[in-house]
Motif scaffolding. Structure first.
Motif, PDB file in Angstrom:
ATOM      1  N   ASN A 135      11.211   4.724   4.398  1.00  0.00           N
ATOM      2  CA  ASN A 135      10.817   6.106   4.182  1.00  0.00           C
ATOM      3  C   ASN A 135       9.521   6.436   4.923  1.00  0.00           C
ATOM      4  OD1 ASN A 135      10.779   8.676   3.300  1.00  0.00           O
ATOM      5  ND2 ASN A 135      10.651   8.205   1.128  1.00  0.00           N
ATOM      6  N   LYS A 136       9.622   6.518   6.244  1.00  0.00           N
ATOM      7  CA  LYS A 136       8.440   6.786   7.069  1.00  0.00           C
ATOM      8  C   LYS A 136       7.973   8.238   6.965  1.00  0.00           C
ATOM      9  CE  LYS A 136       8.988   3.080  10.347  1.00  0.00           C
ATOM     10  NZ  LYS A 136       8.954   2.674  11.745  1.00  0.00           N
ATOM     11  N   ASP A 137       8.806   9.100   6.380  1.00  0.00           N
ATOM     12  CA  ASP A 137       8.419  10.500   6.211  1.00  0.00           C
ATOM     13  C   ASP A 137       7.235  10.640   5.252  1.00  0.00           C
ATOM     14  OD1 ASP A 137      10.530  11.182   7.871  1.00  0.00           O
ATOM     15  OD2 ASP A 137      11.915  11.463   6.192  1.00  0.00           O
ATOM     16  N   GLU A 138       7.083   9.726   4.311  1.00  0.00           N
ATOM     17  CA  GLU A 138       6.000   9.779   3.333  1.00  0.00           C
ATOM     18  C   GLU A 138       4.676   9.242   3.885  1.00  0.00           C
ATOM     19  OE1 GLU A 138       7.233   7.585  -0.059  1.00  0.00           O
ATOM     20  OE2 GLU A 138       8.698   9.082  -0.695  1.00  0.00           O
ATOM     21  N   TRP A 139       4.693   8.569   5.020  1.00  0.00           N
ATOM     22  CA  TRP A 139       3.504   7.912   5.548  1.00  0.00           C
ATOM     23  C   TRP A 139       2.351   8.888   5.758  1.00  0.00           C
ATOM     24  CZ3 TRP A 139       4.576   3.450   9.462  1.00  0.00           C
ATOM     25  CH2 TRP A 139       5.396   2.491   8.846  1.00  0.00           C
ATOM     26  N   GLU A 140       2.650  10.057   6.305  1.00  0.00           N
ATOM     27  CA  GLU A 140       1.588  11.023   6.577  1.00  0.00           C
ATOM     28  C   GLU A 140       0.941  11.492   5.281  1.00  0.00           C
ATOM     29  OE1 GLU A 140       1.079  15.387   8.595  1.00  0.00           O
ATOM     30  OE2 GLU A 140       2.629  14.064   9.389  1.00  0.00           O
ATOM     31  N   GLN A 141       1.759  11.718   4.260  1.00  0.00           N
ATOM     32  CA  GLN A 141       1.220  12.153   2.978  1.00  0.00           C
ATOM     33  C   GLN A 141       0.357  11.056   2.333  1.00  0.00           C
ATOM     34  OE1 GLN A 141       4.164  13.414   0.195  1.00  0.00           O
ATOM     35  NE2 GLN A 141       2.664  13.963  -1.373  1.00  0.00           N
ATOM     36  N   ILE A 142       0.806   9.812   2.410  1.00  0.00           N
ATOM     37  CA  ILE A 142       0.026   8.696   1.869  1.00  0.00           C
ATOM     38  C   ILE A 142      -1.310   8.588   2.595  1.00  0.00           C
ATOM     39  CG2 ILE A 142      -0.067   6.189   1.641  1.00  0.00           C
ATOM     40  CD1 ILE A 142       3.011   6.267   1.313  1.00  0.00           C
ATOM     41  N   THR A 143      -1.280   8.746   3.904  1.00  0.00           N
ATOM     42  CA  THR A 143      -2.507   8.677   4.705  1.00  0.00           C
ATOM     43  C   THR A 143      -3.476   9.789   4.305  1.00  0.00           C
ATOM     44  OG1 THR A 143      -1.347   7.675   6.559  1.00  0.00           O
ATOM     45  CG2 THR A 143      -3.421   8.740   7.050  1.00  0.00           C
ATOM     46  N   ARG A 144      -2.953  10.994   4.122  1.00  0.00           N
ATOM     47  CA  ARG A 144      -3.813  12.110   3.709  1.00  0.00           C
ATOM     48  C   ARG A 144      -4.433  11.882   2.340  1.00  0.00           C
ATOM     49  NH1 ARG A 144      -0.071  16.070   5.776  1.00  0.00           N
ATOM     50  NH2 ARG A 144       0.898  15.926   3.742  1.00  0.00           N
ATOM     51  N   HIS A 195      -6.427   7.980   2.640  1.00  0.00           N
ATOM     52  CA  HIS A 195      -7.241   7.705   3.829  1.00  0.00           C
ATOM     53  C   HIS A 195      -7.027   6.280   4.328  1.00  0.00           C
ATOM     54  CE1 HIS A 195      -9.122  11.544   3.422  1.00  0.00           C
ATOM     55  NE2 HIS A 195      -9.545  11.260   2.204  1.00  0.00           N
ATOM     56  N   GLN A 196      -5.827   5.767   4.139  1.00  0.00           N
ATOM     57  CA  GLN A 196      -5.447   4.457   4.669  1.00  0.00           C
ATOM     58  C   GLN A 196      -4.322   4.665   5.673  1.00  0.00           C
ATOM     59  OE1 GLN A 196      -4.369   1.730   1.613  1.00  0.00           O
ATOM     60  NE2 GLN A 196      -6.308   1.932   0.526  1.00  0.00           N
ATOM     61  N   TYR A 197      -4.258   3.780   6.645  1.00  0.00           N
ATOM     62  CA  TYR A 197      -3.232   3.867   7.675  1.00  0.00           C
ATOM     63  C   TYR A 197      -2.360   2.616   7.644  1.00  0.00           C
ATOM     64  CZ  TYR A 197      -5.612   7.838   9.766  1.00  0.00           C
ATOM     65  OH  TYR A 197      -6.160   9.069   9.987  1.00  0.00           O
ATOM     66  N   ARG A 202       0.808  -1.211   0.000  1.00  0.00           N
ATOM     67  CA  ARG A 202       0.000   0.000   0.000  1.00  0.00           C
ATOM     68  C   ARG A 202       0.848   1.271   0.000  1.00  0.00           C
ATOM     69  NH1 ARG A 202      -3.307   0.515   4.458  1.00  0.00           N
ATOM     70  NH2 ARG A 202      -2.023  -0.848   5.681  1.00  0.00           N
ATOM     71  N   GLY A 203       2.181   1.136  -0.108  1.00  0.00           N
ATOM     72  CA  GLY A 203       3.069   2.294  -0.222  1.00  0.00           C
ATOM     73  C   GLY A 203       3.757   2.726   1.051  1.00  0.00           C
TER      74      GLY A 203
END
Length: 117
Positions: A62-71, A74-76, A56-57
């Motif tokens: 690269n945990k810095d991108e996690w917040e952007q992917i979530t936004r 809408h997946q966590y 799911r990316g």
């Protein structure tokens, strides 16, 4: 002996004060095993969850991108808290999260409707 348990959230509607939703937590599956077997099983589940994260990316490097992917989606991601032997995934909508946990008492994390006082 311990239990390795799988919980899923579900939405509960409270009509008081104009109405609102909050999550309930129900036990979906549970298996009684030794503490060592539970930890081994939890680590196997964590490996599957890490693969799901990667698909799911949510890459570990690269945990810095996690917040952007979530936004954007809408997946966590799945999160593992080793100190508590707890794997969970939040949800964008109330009542769609799930978790895996090692516990002494089967169903100890269940919660449901709470009367409004």
């Amino acid at each position: 002996m311990r239990y390795i348990s799988h919980y899923e959230e579900y939405p509960i509607y409270e009509p008081a004060e104009g109405g609102y939703y909050y999550p309930g937590n129900q036990l979906v599956a549970s298996e009684r095993k030794s503490k060592r077997a539970c930890k081994k099983n939890l680590l196997e589940i964590w490996e599957e969850c890490k693969q799901d994260n990667a698909e799911r990316g949510f890459r570990e490097d690269n945990k810095d991108e996690w917040e952007q992917i979530t936004r954007n989606t809408h997946q966590y991601p799945w999160i593992f808290i080793r100190e508590y032997n707890y794997i969970y995934k939040k949800s964008y909508y109330i009542g769609e999260g799930e978790s895996y946990v090692i516990e002494r008492n089967q169903g100890s994390r269940e919660r449901g409707w709470q009367p409004y006082c």
